[in-house]
Scaffold this motif. Structure first.
Motif, PDB file in Angstrom:
ATOM      1  N   VAL A 158       0.847  -1.198   0.000  1.00  0.00           N
ATOM      2  CA  VAL A 158       0.000   0.000   0.000  1.00  0.00           C
ATOM      3  C   VAL A 158       0.878   1.243   0.000  1.00  0.00           C
ATOM      4  CG1 VAL A 158      -1.765   1.331   1.218  1.00  0.00           C
ATOM      5  CG2 VAL A 158      -1.871  -1.171   1.202  1.00  0.00           C
ATOM      6  N   VAL A 159       0.599   2.150  -0.934  1.00  0.00           N
ATOM      7  CA  VAL A 159       1.343   3.402  -0.984  1.00  0.00           C
ATOM      8  C   VAL A 159       0.349   4.556  -1.077  1.00  0.00           C
ATOM      9  CG1 VAL A 159       1.617   3.257  -3.506  1.00  0.00           C
ATOM     10  CG2 VAL A 159       3.158   4.708  -2.180  1.00  0.00           C
ATOM     11  N   GLU A 160       0.587   5.592  -0.292  1.00  0.00           N
ATOM     12  CA  GLU A 160      -0.274   6.769  -0.263  1.00  0.00           C
ATOM     13  C   GLU A 160       0.514   7.982  -0.751  1.00  0.00           C
ATOM     14  OE1 GLU A 160      -1.543   7.171   3.753  1.00  0.00           O
ATOM     15  OE2 GLU A 160      -2.838   5.400   3.719  1.00  0.00           O
ATOM     16  N   VAL A 161      -0.082   8.724  -1.667  1.00  0.00           N
ATOM     17  CA  VAL A 161       0.543   9.930  -2.199  1.00  0.00           C
ATOM     18  C   VAL A 161      -0.361  11.112  -1.874  1.00  0.00           C
ATOM     19  CG1 VAL A 161       1.438  11.093  -4.236  1.00  0.00           C
ATOM     20  CG2 VAL A 161       1.576   8.589  -4.067  1.00  0.00           C
ATOM     21  N   GLU A 162       0.167  12.054  -1.123  1.00  0.00           N
ATOM     22  CA  GLU A 162      -0.603  13.231  -0.747  1.00  0.00           C
ATOM     23  C   GLU A 162       0.019  14.464  -1.386  1.00  0.00           C
ATOM     24  OE1 GLU A 162      -2.020  15.823   3.173  1.00  0.00           O
ATOM     25  OE2 GLU A 162      -1.014  13.890   3.428  1.00  0.00           O
ATOM     26  N   PHE A 163      -0.812  15.243  -2.076  1.00  0.00           N
ATOM     27  CA  PHE A 163      -0.365  16.470  -2.719  1.00  0.00           C
ATOM     28  C   PHE A 163      -0.693  17.675  -1.846  1.00  0.00           C
ATOM     29  CE2 PHE A 163      -0.533  13.583  -6.267  1.00  0.00           C
ATOM     30  CZ  PHE A 163       0.479  14.008  -7.120  1.00  0.00           C
ATOM     31  N   GLU A 164       0.079  18.721  -2.025  1.00  0.00           N
ATOM     32  CA  GLU A 164      -0.207  19.978  -1.329  1.00  0.00           C
ATOM     33  C   GLU A 164      -1.563  20.526  -1.759  1.00  0.00           C
ATOM     34  OE1 GLU A 164       1.475  21.473   0.963  1.00  0.00           O
ATOM     35  OE2 GLU A 164       3.505  20.651   0.882  1.00  0.00           O
ATOM     36  N   LYS A 165      -1.848  20.398  -3.064  1.00  0.00           N
ATOM     37  CA  LYS A 165      -3.100  20.866  -3.641  1.00  0.00           C
ATOM     38  C   LYS A 165      -3.671  19.742  -4.502  1.00  0.00           C
ATOM     39  CE  LYS A 165      -1.511  25.683  -3.892  1.00  0.00           C
ATOM     40  NZ  LYS A 165      -1.237  26.831  -4.804  1.00  0.00           N
ATOM     41  N   PRO A 166      -4.972  19.797  -4.805  1.00  0.00           N
ATOM     42  CA  PRO A 166      -5.554  18.758  -5.659  1.00  0.00           C
ATOM     43  C   PRO A 166      -4.817  18.633  -6.994  1.00  0.00           C
ATOM     44  CG  PRO A 166      -7.282  20.061  -4.640  1.00  0.00           C
ATOM     45  CD  PRO A 166      -5.990  20.750  -4.312  1.00  0.00           C
ATOM     46  N   ASN A 167      -4.695  17.413  -7.466  1.00  0.00           N
ATOM     47  CA  ASN A 167      -4.029  17.115  -8.736  1.00  0.00           C
ATOM     48  C   ASN A 167      -4.932  16.179  -9.522  1.00  0.00           C
ATOM     49  OD1 ASN A 167      -2.439  16.306 -10.859  1.00  0.00           O
ATOM     50  ND2 ASN A 167      -0.600  15.981  -9.652  1.00  0.00           N
ATOM     51  N   ALA A 168      -5.855  16.756 -10.293  1.00  0.00           N
ATOM     52  CA  ALA A 168      -6.869  15.973 -11.003  1.00  0.00           C
ATOM     53  C   ALA A 168      -6.281  15.118 -12.113  1.00  0.00           C
ATOM     54  CB  ALA A 168      -7.934  16.911 -11.577  1.00  0.00           C
ATOM     55  N   ALA A 169      -5.080  15.438 -12.577  1.00  0.00           N
ATOM     56  CA  ALA A 169      -4.488  14.737 -13.712  1.00  0.00           C
ATOM     57  C   ALA A 169      -3.586  13.576 -13.305  1.00  0.00           C
ATOM     58  CB  ALA A 169      -3.681  15.719 -14.559  1.00  0.00           C
ATOM     59  N   PHE A 170      -3.443  13.328 -12.027  1.00  0.00           N
ATOM     60  CA  PHE A 170      -2.416  12.392 -11.552  1.00  0.00           C
ATOM     61  C   PHE A 170      -2.587  10.982 -12.121  1.00  0.00           C
ATOM     62  CE2 PHE A 170      -0.444   9.927  -7.889  1.00  0.00           C
ATOM     63  CZ  PHE A 170       0.859  10.196  -8.280  1.00  0.00           C
ATOM     64  N   LEU A 171      -3.798  10.454 -12.106  1.00  0.00           N
ATOM     65  CA  LEU A 171      -3.988   9.078 -12.571  1.00  0.00           C
ATOM     66  C   LEU A 171      -3.676   8.928 -14.048  1.00  0.00           C
ATOM     67  CD1 LEU A 171      -7.207   7.869 -10.708  1.00  0.00           C
ATOM     68  CD2 LEU A 171      -4.847   7.156 -10.313  1.00  0.00           C
ATOM     69  N   VAL A 172      -4.152   9.846 -14.869  1.00  0.00           N
ATOM     70  CA  VAL A 172      -3.847   9.769 -16.302  1.00  0.00           C
ATOM     71  C   VAL A 172      -2.346   9.868 -16.514  1.00  0.00           C
ATOM     72  CG1 VAL A 172      -4.191  10.843 -18.553  1.00  0.00           C
ATOM     73  CG2 VAL A 172      -6.083  10.726 -16.945  1.00  0.00           C
ATOM     74  N   SER A 173      -1.691  10.764 -15.803  1.00  0.00           N
ATOM     75  CA  SER A 173      -0.247  10.929 -15.938  1.00  0.00           C
ATOM     76  C   SER A 173       0.497   9.658 -15.551  1.00  0.00           C
ATOM     77  CB  SER A 173       0.242  12.092 -15.074  1.00  0.00           C
ATOM     78  OG  SER A 173      -0.363  13.311 -15.467  1.00  0.00           O
ATOM     79  N   LEU A 174       0.013   8.972 -14.520  1.00  0.00           N
ATOM     80  CA  LEU A 174       0.675   7.750 -14.071  1.00  0.00           C
ATOM     81  C   LEU A 174       0.584   6.628 -15.098  1.00  0.00           C
ATOM     82  CD1 LEU A 174      -0.257   7.381 -10.289  1.00  0.00           C
ATOM     83  CD2 LEU A 174       1.917   8.117 -11.283  1.00  0.00           C
ATOM     84  N   SER A 175      -0.363   6.699 -16.011  1.00  0.00           N
ATOM     85  CA  SER A 175      -0.516   5.630 -16.999  1.00  0.00           C
ATOM     86  C   SER A 175       0.547   5.673 -18.087  1.00  0.00           C
ATOM     87  CB  SER A 175      -1.907   5.716 -17.646  1.00  0.00           C
ATOM     88  OG  SER A 175      -2.003   6.845 -18.515  1.00  0.00           O
ATOM     89  N   ARG A 176       1.307   6.761 -18.159  1.00  0.00           N
ATOM     90  CA  ARG A 176       2.272   6.932 -19.226  1.00  0.00           C
ATOM     91  C   ARG A 176       3.615   6.290 -18.895  1.00  0.00           C
ATOM     92  NH1 ARG A 176       1.640  10.468 -22.717  1.00  0.00           N
ATOM     93  NH2 ARG A 176       2.645   8.816 -23.897  1.00  0.00           N
ATOM     94  N   ALA A 177       4.402   6.019 -19.937  1.00  0.00           N
ATOM     95  CA  ALA A 177       5.719   5.404 -19.750  1.00  0.00           C
ATOM     96  C   ALA A 177       6.681   6.326 -19.016  1.00  0.00           C
ATOM     97  CB  ALA A 177       6.308   4.999 -21.102  1.00  0.00           C
TER      98      ALA A 177
END
Length: 538
Positions: A158-177
């Motif tokens: 289990v890994v938790e990532v907390e941003f200072e501010k909301p990051n709506a694009a994070f999941l799409v960005s993580l899908s990239r190479a």
């Protein structure tokens, strides 16, 4: 607001309108061989792919372009972007929760290993994210982890990532190479070493990298965690993939037509399509789902601080002519800073209209009314309106000729390939080039954001419009409501092109050509997936 990914797939609103790819599954989709050859008879063989240039490395977190080919075969991502459903689906992460687009909690698979035999754990993922924040990491990867406040590992999986501010694009960005997960050892390597070697969990491992010659990948016999999208489990079909660096178009084309040395070529020049089709090769096209080819304008340049000069450049590009001359019409004329294949596209064509008379008027008003003996405009101080650009090719020469008719000199002065990314971000060029390929509007913040982002337009603190633009780019990535986010993205898109912080040129179409014996190389966006690729005898 908290959302959970569990038994049903979590639909990402930001990609709901993504245009279907022109080539959903290439390599002779639906042909007789695919219908008659059972899966049990597909494994084996070596696929040779021709590249026009060395990618300068094998790790997409460090160098550009390699994400489209080699790196995607070597690394897996936490999540997978399904181009058909436009959903984010499991990959190395089996599920996740999202709290206010700010706290992301991932549960990892417990059966994944890297090529060196080490296991995927939450600590490894943490090291990966931390490694992307280092100097020398490519900007496309670095922007993914910008703004992270804390990374926690409450359990081994289990890994938790907390941003200072909301990051709506994070999941799409993580899908990239760019965010492909590598072993702890690779994550800790000096950046320059990551260019030479990479240890991922992908269906292929790196066997050899000989710069300017070839890159060899070997199948992993124990691979068994492909996304559901590919419709099966187990290892890849191909035993080996060899990327050969063949710079000359004629030699590369001849090799793939013959079919012995090469069976597939990537990024085909459109002027050769008829020749390749006539030789019996299959052609597929995929449209860039992000920004296309764009030219960021350096607003810190003494000549380009005046918005009228920038607008003159914008209206001085005949994009229709550019597209016909450069790609034979295969690329699409840009209608805004986002591609029409991006889910948040809005039509900003009125600010991109070709109007050379308006350009001349704007230049006159900005103090560039006198034309020198060499046809280039000069100001009251006798300075020539001469701008530096970091490329020199047929495409750039088209704009160079168009601007010369307006009295603007475009000096084509490319840096060494190994220095290109650093030079583009250094501010030494008046105009640069770029494109992005992630199907989310946050690519605009990644490219032009100041507070977070690459600030490719070098926006000054006293540039009120530029600061307003930055505020919009930062805000859109905090919004989870589709309509609210669209409204902010639209406003930012208009400002980007109306005040010419960027000159959108075309939306790129990637063209692939291959022998009819090649099957099921699948594009997801512009990424090349080799997991299901196989070779037939005919």
């Amino acid at each position: 607001m908290s959302t959970t990914h569990g038994p049903r797939r979590w639909r990402l609103a930001a990609v709901a309108a993504l245009v279907t790819l022109l080539a959903a599954a290439c390599a002779g989709g639906g042909d007789a061989a695919e219908e008659t050859v059972p899966e049990s008879e597909r494994p084996g063989g070596t696929l040779s792919i021709g590249l026009s240039a060395d990618p300068n490395g094998v790790d997409a977190a460090v160098v550009n372009q390699v994400w489209r080919t080699v790196a995607r075969a070597l690394t897996d991502s936490l999540v997978f972007f399904n181009p058909e459903t436009q959903e984010i689906e499991p990959w190395l992460a089996t599920d996740w929760t999202v709290e206010d687009a700010r706290v992301y909690t991932f549960t990892l698979r417990d059966d994944v290993t890297f090529h060196d035999g080490t296991k995927l754990t939450s600590e490894v993922v943490k090291k990966n994210f931390e490694s992307l924040a280092r100097p020398g990491i490519h900007s496309s990867a670095k922007t993914i982890v910008e703004g992270i406040k804390e990374i926690r590992t409450p359990a081994e999986n289990v890994v938790e990532v907390e941003f200072e501010k909301p990051n709506a694009a994070f999941l799409v960005s993580l899908s990239r190479a760019h965010a492909g997960i590598v072993s702890a050892k690779t994550a800790e390597l000096p950046v320059e070493e990551r260019q030479k070697s990479i240890d991922g969990s992908g269906p292929f491992s790196l066997e050899e990298y000989t710069p300017n010659q070839r890159i060899v990948l070997k199948k992993r016999a124990d691979y068994d965690w492909a996304p559901e999208y590919f419709g099966r489990s187990g290892p890849a079909y191909l035993d080996e993939v060899v990327y050969k660096i063949i710079p000359e178009d004629s030699v590369r084309n001849g090799a793939v037509i013959a079919g012995d040395e090469l069976q597939f070529i990537y990024w085909v020049n459109a002027k050769y399509v008829s020749q390749l089709e006539g030789a019996g090769l299959t052609i597929t096209e995929t449209v860039n789902p992000a920004t296309g080819t764009e030219w960021p304008v350096n607003t810190s340049s003494p000549f380009l601080q005046d918005v009228r000069v920038r607008q003159a450049l914008q209206h001085g590009i005949d994009r229709e002519e550019f597209t016909k001359l450069v790609s034979g019409g295969y690329d699409k004329v840009a209608k805004g800073p986002l591609s029409e294949a991006n889910p948040y596209f809005s039509d900003q064509s009125e600010y991109l209209a070709y109007d050379p008379e308006l350009s001349k008027k704007l230049l006159d008003e900005a103090g560039w009314s006198e034309v020198g003996a060499d046809g280039i405009r000069v100001n009251a101080d006798g300075e020539r309106l001469s701008l530096r650009f970091p490329r020199d090719g047929a495409a750039e020469q088209v704009v160079q000729a168009q601007w010369k008719e307006l009295g603007i000199e475009l000096v084509l002065d490319p840096p060494l390939d190994a220095e290109a990314n650093e030079k583009l971000l250094s501010g030494e060029y008046d105009i640069a080039y770029w494109y992005h390929s992630t199907p989310d509007p946050d690519v605009l913040r990644a490219n032009y954001g100041v507070a977070t982002g690459s600030d490719r337009s070098f926006i000054a603190e006293d540039d009120k419009a530029g600061q307003q633009l930055d505020a919009l780019l930062q805000e859109q990535n905090t919004l989870t409501d589709k309509a609210e986010r669209q409204a902010v993205v639209d406003e930012a898109s208009q400002l980007l092109v109306e005040d010419a912080y960027v000159l959108p040129i075309v939306n790129d179409t990637d063209i692939w050509a291959f022998q009819p014996t090649v099957h099921d190389i699948q594009p997801v966006g512009l990424d090349q997936y080799l997991y299901n690729a196989w070779l037939s005898e005919k």
